[in-house]
Scaffold this motif. Structure first.
Motif, PDB file in Angstrom:
ATOM      1  N   THR A 124      99.971  49.461  49.444  1.00 32.23           N
ATOM      2  CA  THR A 124     100.760  49.093  50.679  1.00 32.23           C
ATOM      3  C   THR A 124     100.989  50.082  51.471  1.00 32.23           C
ATOM      4  OG1 THR A 124     102.060  47.730  49.024  1.00 32.23           O
ATOM      5  CG2 THR A 124     103.189  48.349  51.111  1.00 32.23           C
ATOM      6  N   GLN A 125     101.228  51.282  51.155  1.00 28.89           N
ATOM      7  CA  GLN A 125     101.061  52.694  52.256  1.00 28.89           C
ATOM      8  C   GLN A 125      99.692  52.896  52.915  1.00 28.89           C
ATOM      9  OE1 GLN A 125     102.327  52.745  48.861  1.00 28.89           O
ATOM     10  NE2 GLN A 125     104.327  52.611  49.393  1.00 28.89           N
ATOM     11  N   MET A 126      98.748  52.644  52.087  1.00 25.80           N
ATOM     12  CA  MET A 126      97.482  52.598  52.933  1.00 25.80           C
ATOM     13  C   MET A 126      97.240  51.541  54.047  1.00 25.80           C
ATOM     14  SD  MET A 126      96.064  55.617  52.179  1.00 25.80           S
ATOM     15  CE  MET A 126      96.423  56.753  50.946  1.00 25.80           C
ATOM     16  N   VAL A 127      97.672  50.387  53.628  1.00 29.03           N
ATOM     17  CA  VAL A 127      97.624  49.210  54.686  1.00 29.03           C
ATOM     18  C   VAL A 127      98.326  49.579  55.893  1.00 29.03           C
ATOM     19  CG1 VAL A 127      97.905  46.886  55.047  1.00 29.03           C
ATOM     20  CG2 VAL A 127      96.842  47.713  52.868  1.00 29.03           C
ATOM     21  N   LEU A 128      99.615  50.110  55.673  1.00 28.02           N
ATOM     22  CA  LEU A 128     100.409  50.437  56.534  1.00 28.02           C
ATOM     23  C   LEU A 128      99.962  51.307  57.753  1.00 28.02           C
ATOM     24  CD1 LEU A 128     103.262  50.160  58.469  1.00 28.02           C
ATOM     25  CD2 LEU A 128     104.324  52.067  56.679  1.00 28.02           C
TER      26      LEU A 128
ATOM     27  N   ASP B  86      84.932  51.273  53.959  1.00 28.08           N
ATOM     28  CA  ASP B  86      85.392  50.485  53.187  1.00 28.08           C
ATOM     29  C   ASP B  86      84.356  49.741  52.445  1.00 28.08           C
ATOM     30  OD1 ASP B  86      87.817  50.115  53.986  1.00 28.08           O
ATOM     31  OD2 ASP B  86      87.796  48.712  55.281  1.00 28.08           O
ATOM     32  N   LEU B  87      82.880  49.889  52.736  1.00 28.90           N
ATOM     33  CA  LEU B  87      82.013  49.460  51.887  1.00 28.90           C
ATOM     34  C   LEU B  87      81.661  50.405  50.546  1.00 28.90           C
ATOM     35  CD1 LEU B  87      79.054  49.167  54.487  1.00 28.90           C
ATOM     36  CD2 LEU B  87      80.406  47.394  53.696  1.00 28.90           C
ATOM     37  N   ASN B  88      82.396  51.387  50.397  1.00 29.71           N
ATOM     38  CA  ASN B  88      82.309  52.177  49.262  1.00 29.71           C
ATOM     39  C   ASN B  88      83.669  52.073  48.228  1.00 29.71           C
ATOM     40  OD1 ASN B  88      79.814  53.259  49.817  1.00 29.71           O
ATOM     41  ND2 ASN B  88      80.737  54.751  51.379  1.00 29.71           N
ATOM     42  N   ARG B  89      84.473  51.113  48.892  1.00 33.23           N
ATOM     43  CA  ARG B  89      85.845  50.957  48.185  1.00 33.23           C
ATOM     44  C   ARG B  89      85.749  49.517  47.468  1.00 33.23           C
ATOM     45  NH1 ARG B  89      89.299  54.509  49.361  1.00 33.23           N
ATOM     46  NH2 ARG B  89      91.180  53.012  49.108  1.00 33.23           N
ATOM     47  N   SER B  90      84.863  49.095  46.659  1.00 35.65           N
ATOM     48  CA  SER B  90      84.827  47.806  45.890  1.00 35.65           C
ATOM     49  C   SER B  90      85.812  47.594  45.124  1.00 35.65           C
ATOM     50  CB  SER B  90      83.281  47.582  45.457  1.00 35.65           C
ATOM     51  OG  SER B  90      82.974  48.403  44.422  1.00 35.65           O
ATOM     52  N   GLU B  91      86.132  48.821  44.405  1.00 39.61           N
ATOM     53  CA  GLU B  91      87.228  48.723  43.086  1.00 39.61           C
ATOM     54  C   GLU B  91      88.448  48.537  43.682  1.00 39.61           C
ATOM     55  OE1 GLU B  91      86.474  53.318  43.519  1.00 39.61           O
ATOM     56  OE2 GLU B  91      85.208  51.225  44.035  1.00 39.61           O
ATOM     57  N   PHE B  92      88.983  48.475  44.903  1.00 39.01           N
ATOM     58  CA  PHE B  92      90.409  48.741  45.131  1.00 39.01           C
ATOM     59  C   PHE B  92      90.658  47.195  45.571  1.00 39.01           C
ATOM     60  CE2 PHE B  92      89.082  52.989  45.728  1.00 39.01           C
ATOM     61  CZ  PHE B  92      90.150  53.836  45.064  1.00 39.01           C
ATOM     62  N   ILE B  93      91.014  46.340  44.779  1.00 42.71           N
ATOM     63  CA  ILE B  93      91.175  45.001  44.902  1.00 42.71           C
ATOM     64  C   ILE B  93      92.434  44.911  45.834  1.00 42.71           C
ATOM     65  CG2 ILE B  93      91.426  42.537  43.901  1.00 42.71           C
ATOM     66  CD1 ILE B  93      89.683  43.960  41.512  1.00 42.71           C
ATOM     67  N   THR B  94      93.459  45.207  45.392  1.00 43.68           N
ATOM     68  CA  THR B  94      94.967  44.893  45.940  1.00 43.68           C
ATOM     69  C   THR B  94      94.840  45.569  47.436  1.00 43.68           C
ATOM     70  OG1 THR B  94      95.873  45.237  43.676  1.00 43.68           O
ATOM     71  CG2 THR B  94      97.382  45.416  45.612  1.00 43.68           C
TER      72      THR B  94
ATOM     73  N   GLY C 287      88.646  58.017  62.662  1.00 46.51           N
ATOM     74  CA  GLY C 287      88.309  56.812  61.831  1.00 46.51           C
ATOM     75  C   GLY C 287      87.718  57.469  60.314  1.00 46.51           C
ATOM     76  N   TRP C 288      86.891  58.418  60.542  1.00 45.08           N
ATOM     77  CA  TRP C 288      86.237  59.048  59.385  1.00 45.08           C
ATOM     78  C   TRP C 288      87.325  59.981  58.715  1.00 45.08           C
ATOM     79  CZ3 TRP C 288      85.585  64.419  58.837  1.00 45.08           C
ATOM     80  CH2 TRP C 288      84.739  64.679  57.760  1.00 45.08           C
ATOM     81  N   GLY C 289      88.086  60.487  59.675  1.00 44.08           N
ATOM     82  CA  GLY C 289      89.252  61.360  59.029  1.00 44.08           C
ATOM     83  C   GLY C 289      90.384  60.859  58.144  1.00 44.08           C
ATOM     84  N   PHE C 290      90.503  59.407  58.838  1.00 38.44           N
ATOM     85  CA  PHE C 290      91.327  58.649  57.716  1.00 38.44           C
ATOM     86  C   PHE C 290      90.723  58.010  56.620  1.00 38.44           C
ATOM     87  CE2 PHE C 290      92.477  54.112  56.886  1.00 38.44           C
ATOM     88  CZ  PHE C 290      93.884  54.391  56.488  1.00 38.44           C
ATOM     89  N   ALA C 291      89.342  57.748  56.776  1.00 37.37           N
ATOM     90  CA  ALA C 291      88.693  57.218  55.516  1.00 37.37           C
ATOM     91  C   ALA C 291      88.578  58.355  54.368  1.00 37.37           C
ATOM     92  CB  ALA C 291      87.314  57.005  55.913  1.00 37.37           C
ATOM     93  N   VAL C 292      88.355  59.662  54.634  1.00 40.34           N
ATOM     94  CA  VAL C 292      88.259  60.773  53.859  1.00 40.34           C
ATOM     95  C   VAL C 292      89.544  61.003  53.204  1.00 40.34           C
ATOM     96  CG1 VAL C 292      87.840  63.414  53.668  1.00 40.34           C
ATOM     97  CG2 VAL C 292      86.301  62.000  54.856  1.00 40.34           C
ATOM     98  N   ALA C 293      90.650  61.068  53.964  1.00 42.38           N
ATOM     99  CA  ALA C 293      91.860  61.200  53.464  1.00 42.38           C
ATOM    100  C   ALA C 293      92.349  60.050  52.576  1.00 42.38           C
ATOM    101  CB  ALA C 293      93.256  61.456  54.761  1.00 42.38           C
ATOM    102  N   ARG C 294      92.293  59.153  52.932  1.00 39.64           N
ATOM    103  CA  ARG C 294      92.408  57.678  52.088  1.00 39.64           C
ATOM    104  C   ARG C 294      91.828  57.747  50.738  1.00 39.64           C
ATOM    105  NH1 ARG C 294      90.851  51.675  54.159  1.00 39.64           N
ATOM    106  NH2 ARG C 294      88.700  52.930  54.030  1.00 39.64           N
ATOM    107  N   ASP C 295      90.507  58.292  50.852  1.00 39.84           N
ATOM    108  CA  ASP C 295      89.666  58.310  49.540  1.00 39.84           C
ATOM    109  C   ASP C 295      89.843  59.390  48.777  1.00 39.84           C
ATOM    110  OD1 ASP C 295      87.149  57.170  48.376  1.00 39.84           O
ATOM    111  OD2 ASP C 295      86.551  59.318  48.378  1.00 39.84           O
ATOM    112  N   THR C 296      90.620  60.445  49.220  1.00 37.19           N
ATOM    113  CA  THR C 296      91.130  61.480  48.529  1.00 37.19           C
ATOM    114  C   THR C 296      92.342  61.041  47.534  1.00 37.19           C
ATOM    115  OG1 THR C 296      90.359  63.221  50.081  1.00 37.19           O
ATOM    116  CG2 THR C 296      91.819  64.033  48.632  1.00 37.19           C
ATOM    117  N   VAL C 297      93.116  60.464  48.409  1.00 39.90           N
ATOM    118  CA  VAL C 297      94.424  59.853  47.826  1.00 39.90           C
ATOM    119  C   VAL C 297      94.407  58.642  46.808  1.00 39.90           C
ATOM    120  CG1 VAL C 297      96.792  58.963  48.364  1.00 39.90           C
ATOM    121  CG2 VAL C 297      95.894  60.635  49.733  1.00 39.90           C
ATOM    122  N   THR C 298      93.481  57.826  47.164  1.00 43.10           N
ATOM    123  CA  THR C 298      93.521  56.560  46.219  1.00 43.10           C
ATOM    124  C   THR C 298      92.608  56.886  44.972  1.00 43.10           C
ATOM    125  OG1 THR C 298      91.625  55.889  47.712  1.00 43.10           O
ATOM    126  CG2 THR C 298      93.885  54.950  48.181  1.00 43.10           C
TER     127      THR C 298
END
Length: 583
Positions: A218-222, A257-265, A198-209
């Motif tokens: 959409t890709q991140m949700v998938l 997710d608590l640090n991703r308040s700006e990603f509304i979509t 979970g932490w690895g996914f969060a770091v990778a997602r944060d880096t991309v987004t």
């Protein structure tokens, strides 16, 4: 029937039963789905599905447990960890040992290790069924959090205990020392593996987004939907609990997710996607249970012959013993922790006999019990049949049905007798959070002296006019939410409840008017499309804006109506009783 057709049919029936349950609110949704599955499979030419327990555990359990770990309030989960752990691990051990010996005494022909396997199978609870039954019945929120936390963890502890019982049956060997080491490795290893994934996914997602923004939502949700499967598979491959890995991945992702308040979509798509997954998979689980019932019951009753009442009586005895042991554990092993949590303010409701009874009846068994029972091997290592397997599967299935029926009938009766708990702490916290948000919004519109002195006069006038209108809007919402409006004089204090009520009723009327105007806007947009003055793309874009606005407006209107009811109750309680003279 082809596998793809079967999956589509089960998903369709899950959706239809969900709609049907809205019209049959007195019958819990799981019972409707089990009943429909039974009807479909009962005839000779009915729908029969070969149930693969390993495939079932892989497809259905990880995403549901991940979603539970993602949604469960973490503050309550960690503040109530003592009663949760005592139920999730202590009660499972107590059940496996106590119920195992009882089953062996009731059914002497069943080997003790198989009796332990059956006790392990029926030890996990199903919070999905409990929430479906107790919806709108007033189950205290903190108690529900304890039940959800218990269900999150006891699936793993029950299945690990089942693994040891099966291994002892296959090999004839068992060591408490080795079992304790293995359990510790599987539990701690599963939690660590899931948290790491979970932490690895969060770091990778944060880096991309952080670079792409919401473009890749959409890709991140998938990828997020696939994450619980990855955690489960990795956990099982390295020899730890895949179930706990999925739970830990969900909890870790929620913290990220608590640090991703700006990603509304991304946030909106995630909520909608998980709501769809949970609804579809929960429905499929209970439908599949119903589809298995005729063959399981038919085989058991055929073997019993004229003494069909014997296995039925065994189901009743095991189910009642299961609930009795749960009540004993709650009354002795967990009661002190609950009392302490209540004294420390972590548990709003004071532990009582009625609440203990409700928590006992909430020990409903479900999907994991069925999957565990059907995962018992058919043969021993020497090729001979696994002793008592058909009997184990029947008794486990009967326990699921009986605990579900007892909970469906008993829980509503008990919950109606619980004293009203007043305004839940979460609602009060929500009100205070809304107040803080409104005050922060007003403060953000104040210009400092340097900005005001250097600003263009025309822009400054427009800014102040706009800020004034917005401030007035926020002041209305603060008046609605603030229950501590000061009163200057005794006369003002006497009039305060009426004034508060009138102000809140006006706000309700205003929000209802806004909602009515919003509906008129949407109807006008569809009329424009019907007249071919705009195209479909423009319609979707414009309607999406209105939909988002209406979602927020409806939530605000719900809060306003609730606040108006509170004010009306305050006015009613402050009025002197009317004197009734002789007629």
């Amino acid at each position: 029937m082809h596998t793809v057709e079967t999956v589509l049919l089960v998903l369709m029936l899950g959706a239809l039963t969900g709609i049907t349950a809205r019209y049959l609110s007195a019958i819990p949704l799981p019972l409707i789905q089990i009943g429909l599955g039974t009807l479909l499979a009962w005839p000779q030419q009915g729908l029969h599905i070969a149930f693969d327990p390993e495939l079932f555990l892989l497809l259905f359990i990880p995403p549901l447990l991940f979603a539970d770990g993602w949604r469960i309030p973490k503050r309550e989960f960690f503040s109530l960890y003592k009663p949760i752990l005592k139920l999730a691990f202590g009660l499972v051990l107590f059940t496996v040992l106590g119920l195992g010996y009882l089953i062996h005494w009731l059914i002497p022909e069943m080997p003790l290790t198989v009796a332990f396997a059956l006790a392990a199978v029926v030890s996990p609870t199903d919070a999905v069924a409990v929430s479906a039954i107790t919806r709108n019945l007033g189950m205290p929120p903190k108690t529900m959090h304890v039940l959800e936390g218990e269900s999150l963890l006891n699936d793993a502890s029950g299945l690990v205990a089942l693994k040891f019982a099966i291994a002892a049956t296959l090999t004839g060997l068992f060591s408490w020392n080795e079992a304790a080491k293995e359990f510790l490795w599987m539990a701690v290893g599963g939690l660590a593996a899931g948290a790491l994934i979970g932490w690895g996914f969060a770091v990778a997602r944060d880096t991309v987004t952080r670079k792409l923004g919401d473009v890749a939502a959409t890709q991140m949700v998938l990828l997020l939907v696939l994450l619980p499967f990855a955690a489960y598979i990795v956990g099982e491959r390295i020899g730890v609990s895949g179930i706990l890995a999925a739970v830990a991945a969900g909890i870790t992702t929620n913290f990220a997710d608590l640090n991703r308040s700006e990603f509304i979509t991304e946030r909106m798509q995630t909520e909608g996607t998980w709501a769809l997954v949970e609804s579809a998979f929960n429905g499929a689980i209970f439908l599949l249970l119903g589809l298995q019932l005729p063959s399981i019951i038919g085989t058991a009753l055929e073997q019993a012959g004229e003494h069909w009442w014997v296995p039925v009586g065994q189901v009743v005895a095991i189910s009642l013993a299961l609930l009795l042991m749960r009540w004993l554990w709650l009354s002795t092993g967990v009661h002190t922790s609950l009392d302490r949590a209540h004294a420390e303010g972590k548990l709003a409701e004071k532990p009582s006999r009625l609440l203990t009874l409700a928590t006992t009846l909430a020990g409903i068994r479900g999907a994991v019990t069925l999957a565990g029972a059907l995962s018992v091997p058919l043969l021993l290592n020497d090729g001979s049949p696994f002793p008592g397997r058909n009997q184990l599967v029947f008794l486990a299935t009967g326990t699921i049905l009986l605990t579900l029926l007892i909970g469906s009938i008993g829980l509503p009766l008990v919950l109606r007798r619980l004293p009203p708990s007043g305004e839940p702490a979460s609602m009060q916290e929500e009100r205070l959070a809304r107040l803080a948000a409104c005050q922060a919004a007003i403060a953000s519109m104040v210009l400092d002296k340097t900005q005001a002195d250097t600003a263009d006069p025309q822009w400054l006038a427009q800014y102040q006019e706009s800020a004034g209108r917005l401030t007035q809007e926020y002041r209305k919402r603060i008046d609605l939410l603030d229950d501590d409006t000061p009163a200057a004089t005794p006369e003002a204090q006497a009039e305060a409840p009426d004034a508060i009520l009138q102000r809140r009723q006006r706000y309700v009327v205003e929000q209802e008017l806004r909602l009515r105007a919003l509906h008129a806007e949407r109807n006008a947009l569809y009329a424009e499309r019907h007249a071919h003055r705009i195209n479909d793309e423009s319609l979707r874009s414009l309607v999406a804006e209105l939909d988002l606005t209406e979602t927020a407006l409806r939530r605000r209107l719900d809060v306003a109506r609730r606040a108006a009811r509170v004010a009306a109750n305050a006015v009613a309680s402050s009025m002197p009783p009317r004197e009734t003279g002789p007629h």
